[in-house]
Scaffold this motif. Structure first.
Motif, PDB file in Angstrom:
ATOM      1  N   THR A  92      30.898  24.709 -23.007  1.00  0.00           N
ATOM      2  CA  THR A  92      32.139  25.021 -23.634  1.00  0.00           C
ATOM      3  C   THR A  92      32.644  23.318 -24.444  1.00  0.00           C
ATOM      4  OG1 THR A  92      32.684  26.547 -22.515  1.00  0.00           O
ATOM      5  CG2 THR A  92      34.010  25.758 -23.500  1.00  0.00           C
ATOM      6  N   ASP A  93      32.417  23.508 -25.535  1.00  0.00           N
ATOM      7  CA  ASP A  93      33.104  21.680 -26.230  1.00  0.00           C
ATOM      8  C   ASP A  93      34.090  21.613 -25.853  1.00  0.00           C
ATOM      9  OD1 ASP A  93      34.127  23.285 -28.188  1.00  0.00           O
ATOM     10  OD2 ASP A  93      32.477  22.404 -29.284  1.00  0.00           O
TER      11      ASP A  93
ATOM     12  N   THR B   1      28.066  27.365 -25.375  1.00  0.00           N
ATOM     13  CA  THR B   1      26.919  27.352 -25.931  1.00  0.00           C
ATOM     14  C   THR B   1      26.396  27.442 -24.891  1.00  0.00           C
ATOM     15  OG1 THR B   1      27.220  24.866 -27.179  1.00  0.00           O
ATOM     16  CG2 THR B   1      25.073  24.802 -26.552  1.00  0.00           C
TER      17      THR B   1
ATOM     18  N   GLU C 244      25.033  32.083 -33.334  1.00  0.00           N
ATOM     19  CA  GLU C 244      24.222  31.812 -34.444  1.00  0.00           C
ATOM     20  C   GLU C 244      22.665  31.333 -33.763  1.00  0.00           C
ATOM     21  OE1 GLU C 244      26.591  27.468 -34.627  1.00  0.00           O
ATOM     22  OE2 GLU C 244      28.127  28.194 -34.903  1.00  0.00           O
TER      23      GLU C 244
ATOM     24  N   GLN D  27      34.013  26.219 -28.003  1.00  0.00           N
ATOM     25  CA  GLN D  27      32.833  26.891 -28.287  1.00  0.00           C
ATOM     26  C   GLN D  27      31.874  26.758 -27.851  1.00  0.00           C
ATOM     27  OE1 GLN D  27      32.111  28.402 -31.790  1.00  0.00           O
ATOM     28  NE2 GLN D  27      28.962  28.024 -31.526  1.00  0.00           N
TER      29      GLN D  27
ATOM     30  N   ARG E 158      30.528  35.891 -29.082  1.00  0.00           N
ATOM     31  CA  ARG E 158      31.550  36.682 -27.941  1.00  0.00           C
ATOM     32  C   ARG E 158      31.130  38.163 -27.858  1.00  0.00           C
ATOM     33  NH1 ARG E 158      36.222  34.772 -29.638  1.00  0.00           N
ATOM     34  NH2 ARG E 158      36.625  37.074 -31.347  1.00  0.00           N
TER      35      ARG E 158
ATOM     36  N   SER F  85      24.595  28.463 -29.946  1.00  0.00           N
ATOM     37  CA  SER F  85      26.315  27.399 -30.011  1.00  0.00           C
ATOM     38  C   SER F  85      26.577  29.548 -30.066  1.00  0.00           C
ATOM     39  CB  SER F  85      26.424  26.676 -31.350  1.00  0.00           C
ATOM     40  OG  SER F  85      25.634  25.774 -30.238  1.00  0.00           O
ATOM     41  N   GLY F  86      27.902  29.907 -29.362  1.00  0.00           N
ATOM     42  CA  GLY F  86      28.832  30.545 -30.055  1.00  0.00           C
ATOM     43  C   GLY F  86      28.450  32.238 -28.969  1.00  0.00           C
TER      44      GLY F  86
ATOM     45  N   ASN G  16      36.739  22.207 -28.525  1.00  0.00           N
ATOM     46  CA  ASN G  16      37.419  23.620 -29.672  1.00  0.00           C
ATOM     47  C   ASN G  16      36.949  25.202 -28.685  1.00  0.00           C
ATOM     48  OD1 ASN G  16      38.225  21.526 -31.425  1.00  0.00           O
ATOM     49  ND2 ASN G  16      35.676  21.760 -31.715  1.00  0.00           N
TER      50      ASN G  16
END
Length: 172
Positions: free
Chosen positions: A70-71, A77, A12, A75, A47, A44-45, A73
């Motif tokens: 990693t949150d 960061t 992002e 995700q 891959r 964020s994000g 979910n």
């Protein structure tokens, strides 16, 4: 069983914030000459995990990823902290850019800010047109300061008391 294909996902848009105040930066960040710039770029994000790189006027100055979180979910960061010590005239109006990239298949995402440095005067001089001065007479004495940004604020003092009534500021 078919092999699992892993698709790349671009990161992002980076978010830049000031580490001391933990606030998002604007397009222009102001600093005092001689102070340290301590910024964090958070992405964020992505891959695979993105590389987060700092540039100063298109020259790479930091490519170290400080941490990855990693949150809940899953995700990711990615964070890169920048310390630019003792900023001054050479950094005035420079552009700091944080760039995140994880593959050559998509263009990198980036966020930039411009540095606005408040500069100290380079030159300060007190001038007097008279060669000698005597007590109980009025004289015009001038203080000239140049090279500051913004314009220097000049104050006059006699001992520990500020002279306000007779002082006059003129800007050129």
């Amino acid at each position: 069983m078919q092999p699992r294909i892993s698709r790349s996902v671009p990161p992002e848009q980076p978010v830049i914030y000031n580490k001391q105040t933990v606030r998002r930066t604007s397009k222009v960040e102001s600093y005092r000459e001689g102070s340290d710039v301590n910024l964090v770029c958070e992405v964020s994000g992505g891959r695979p995990k993105p590389n987060v790189t700092w540039y100063l006027d298109n020259k790479m100055i930091d490519y170290t990823v400080e941490s990855v979180n990693t949150d809940l979910n899953g995700q990711i960061t990615t964070i890169n902290e920048l310390l630019l010590p003792n900023v001054g005239r050479r950094e005035q109006n420079s552009t700091l850019l944080c760039q995140a990239s994880n593959t050559n298949l998509t263009p990198p995402t980036s966020k930039s800010i411009m540095l606005d440095i408040n500069l100290k005067p380079i030159f300060v001089n007190i001038t007097n047109k008279n060669k000698t001065i005597s007590a109980d007479k009025r004289y015009s004495i001038e203080c000239v300061a140049s090279g500051s940004r913004p314009e220097a604020v000049i104050t006059w003092w006699k001992g520990s008391k500020q002279i306000k009534k007779l002082a006059k500021n003129v800007s050129v």
